[in-house]
Motif scaffolding. Structure first.
Motif, PDB file in Angstrom:
ATOM      1  N   ASP A  58       0.856  -1.190   0.000  1.00 19.69           N
ATOM      2  CA  ASP A  58       0.000   0.000   0.000  1.00 19.69           C
ATOM      3  C   ASP A  58       0.890   1.239   0.000  1.00 19.69           C
ATOM      4  N   ALA A  59       0.609   2.165  -0.882  1.00 20.06           N
ATOM      5  CA  ALA A  59       1.217   3.488  -0.797  1.00 20.06           C
ATOM      6  C   ALA A  59       0.365   4.343   0.136  1.00 20.06           C
ATOM      7  N   PRO A  60       0.912   5.434   0.670  1.00 16.81           N
ATOM      8  CA  PRO A  60       0.097   6.319   1.520  1.00 16.81           C
ATOM      9  C   PRO A  60      -1.188   6.793   0.850  1.00 16.81           C
ATOM     10  N   PHE A  61      -1.170   6.939  -0.475  1.00 20.92           N
ATOM     11  CA  PHE A  61      -2.348   7.371  -1.235  1.00 20.92           C
ATOM     12  C   PHE A  61      -3.540   6.434  -1.016  1.00 20.92           C
ATOM     13  N   HIS A  62      -3.283   5.226  -0.573  1.00 22.93           N
ATOM     14  CA  HIS A  62      -4.339   4.243  -0.346  1.00 22.93           C
ATOM     15  C   HIS A  62      -5.407   4.768   0.610  1.00 22.93           C
ATOM     16  N   ILE A  63      -5.004   5.618   1.563  1.00 24.16           N
ATOM     17  CA  ILE A  63      -5.974   6.075   2.564  1.00 24.16           C
ATOM     18  C   ILE A  63      -6.238   7.581   2.524  1.00 24.16           C
ATOM     19  N   ASP A  64      -5.570   8.306   1.594  1.00 24.58           N
ATOM     20  CA  ASP A  64      -5.760   9.755   1.552  1.00 24.58           C
ATOM     21  C   ASP A  64      -5.322  10.283   0.180  1.00 24.58           C
ATOM     22  N   PRO A 161     -17.951 -11.026   8.732  1.00 28.23           N
ATOM     23  CA  PRO A 161     -19.143 -10.736   7.933  1.00 28.23           C
ATOM     24  C   PRO A 161     -20.283 -10.232   8.806  1.00 28.23           C
ATOM     25  N   GLY A 162     -20.927  -9.159   8.352  1.00 26.48           N
ATOM     26  CA  GLY A 162     -22.032  -8.584   9.098  1.00 26.48           C
ATOM     27  C   GLY A 162     -21.640  -7.527  10.103  1.00 26.48           C
ATOM     28  N   ASP A 163     -20.332  -7.347  10.303  1.00 27.13           N
ATOM     29  CA  ASP A 163     -19.827  -6.334  11.234  1.00 27.13           C
ATOM     30  C   ASP A 163     -19.395  -5.121  10.415  1.00 27.13           C
ATOM     31  N   ASP A 164     -20.010  -3.985  10.665  1.00 26.06           N
ATOM     32  CA  ASP A 164     -19.707  -2.779   9.894  1.00 26.06           C
ATOM     33  C   ASP A 164     -18.669  -1.876  10.562  1.00 26.06           C
ATOM     34  N   SER A 165     -17.983  -2.358  11.597  1.00 31.19           N
ATOM     35  CA  SER A 165     -17.019  -1.529  12.327  1.00 31.19           C
ATOM     36  C   SER A 165     -15.668  -1.490  11.607  1.00 31.19           C
ATOM     37  N   PHE A 166     -15.696  -1.001  10.388  1.00 29.52           N
ATOM     38  CA  PHE A 166     -14.495  -0.913   9.559  1.00 29.52           C
ATOM     39  C   PHE A 166     -13.603   0.219  10.063  1.00 29.52           C
ATOM     40  N   ASP A 167     -12.328  -0.074  10.283  1.00 26.60           N
ATOM     41  CA  ASP A 167     -11.415   0.918  10.836  1.00 26.60           C
ATOM     42  C   ASP A 167     -10.032   0.706  10.233  1.00 26.60           C
ATOM     43  N   LEU A 168      -9.368   1.802   9.875  1.00 29.46           N
ATOM     44  CA  LEU A 168      -8.015   1.732   9.324  1.00 29.46           C
ATOM     45  C   LEU A 168      -7.046   2.534  10.193  1.00 29.46           C
ATOM     46  N   VAL A 173      -2.035   5.861  10.720  1.00 30.94           N
ATOM     47  CA  VAL A 173      -0.810   6.279  11.399  1.00 30.94           C
ATOM     48  C   VAL A 173       0.406   6.028  10.512  1.00 30.94           C
ATOM     49  N   LEU A 174       0.495   4.833   9.958  1.00 34.82           N
ATOM     50  CA  LEU A 174       1.660   4.476   9.147  1.00 34.82           C
ATOM     51  C   LEU A 174       1.703   5.268   7.843  1.00 34.82           C
ATOM     52  N   CYS A 175       0.613   5.227   7.094  1.00 37.35           N
ATOM     53  CA  CYS A 175       0.586   5.925   5.805  1.00 37.35           C
ATOM     54  C   CYS A 175       0.666   7.440   5.998  1.00 37.35           C
ATOM     55  N   GLY A 176       0.099   7.931   7.081  1.00 35.70           N
ATOM     56  CA  GLY A 176       0.183   9.357   7.357  1.00 35.70           C
ATOM     57  C   GLY A 176       1.604   9.823   7.584  1.00 35.70           C
ATOM     58  N   ALA A 177       2.480   8.902   7.979  1.00 40.99           N
ATOM     59  CA  ALA A 177       3.897   9.212   8.167  1.00 40.99           C
ATOM     60  C   ALA A 177       4.726   8.907   6.923  1.00 40.99           C
ATOM     61  N   GLY A 178       4.043   8.558   5.818  1.00 40.43           N
ATOM     62  CA  GLY A 178       4.751   8.268   4.573  1.00 40.43           C
ATOM     63  C   GLY A 178       5.244   6.847   4.454  1.00 40.43           C
ATOM     64  N   ALA A 179       4.747   5.955   5.318  1.00 41.71           N
ATOM     65  CA  ALA A 179       5.195   4.564   5.288  1.00 41.71           C
ATOM     66  C   ALA A 179       4.451   3.762   4.226  1.00 41.71           C
ATOM     67  N   VAL A 180       5.057   2.664   3.810  1.00 44.86           N
ATOM     68  CA  VAL A 180       4.386   1.698   2.945  1.00 44.86           C
ATOM     69  C   VAL A 180       4.107   0.441   3.770  1.00 44.86           C
TER      70      VAL A 180
END
Length: 230
Positions: A58-64, A161-168, A173-180
């Motif tokens: 994943d590149a940081p762009f994946h989440i922002d 399945p059936g749980d909507d508590s999706f969280d990244l 934290v990692l991608c926000g710091a420029g990590a892959v």
């Protein structure tokens, strides 16, 4: 006389195959025949897959949208000496806290998280992997590490399945710091065993050259040969 053994290469990747497991909601993978030797003089395959298929980064762009794509990152972000966070033996969907982090973390290191969940690849249990807490991700970033891999579907909790508590949270934290982030690794236990035996290890996670959020990779560990005298 001193003898140095040759380096050992370990494939940390799962094969890309039609119908292989993907993150829930991601594009399915299909590898199809496009051209054949009998009809066209050459064999060419047609690939249909998502950027997050199989063993991938994943590149940081994946989440922002404002963060770097793959092609905007230095190549150094995809290779380096490997250290292993051994998180084996945990319960399904158990958090991995900062106390599990190994010594030796520093800028340039590739941190490989070993959950043991690669053995569940292709089963429903694979979705119930342990995951990094945001506090662990923050400690990784504070140590200067900008490359993290895991032998599981995600560094974050994958809801059942059936749980909507999706969280990244760890991704952010990692991608926000420029990590892959590399996910769906396998055979990380080979790297752990090598490091426990005092051998050096380097992780190589080079993606395709894409202006994208991520890419499949052929992840490889290069384990240094042990040396002996005679």
């Amino acid at each position: 006389m001193r003898r140095v053994e040759a380096a050992e290469l370990v494939d940390l990747s799962v094969p890309l195959r039609t119908g292989m497991p993907v993150y829930p909601g991601d594009p399915e993978v299909a590898v199809e025949t496009a051209l054949t030797v009998a009809r066209d003089g050459v064999n060419v395959q047609r690939l249909h897959l998502g950027s997050q298929s199989g063993t991938h980064v994943d590149a940081p762009f994946h989440i922002d949208d404002a963060l770097p794509r793959l092609d905007q990152l230095p190549l150094e972000r995809f290779a380096g000496p490997a250290e292993v966070l051994d998180a084996r033996g945990r319960e399904p969907r158990a958090p991995i806290g900062p106390d599990a982090l190994p010594a030796g973390l520093r800028p340039g290191v590739v941190l490989l998280v070993l959950t043991g969940w690669a053995e569940h690849w292709g089963t429903d249990r694979y979705l119930a992997h342990p995951y990094l807490t945001p506090e662990t991700a923050a400690a990784i970033v504070a140590a200067g590490v900008r490359t993290v891999g895991i032998d599981a579907l995600s560094v974050d909790r994958t809801p059942p399945p059936g749980d909507d508590s999706f969280d990244l949270a760890a991704h952010r934290v990692l991608c926000g710091a420029g990590a892959v982030i590399a996910e769906n690794l396998t055979r990380v236990e080979r790297v752990a065993a090598a490091r426990a035996a005092g051998r050096g290890a380097e992780a190589l996670l080079f993606p395709l050259s894409l202006a994208a959020d991520g890419s499949p990779v052929r992840a490889v560990a290069r384990l240094s040969g042990s040396s002996s005298s005679r």
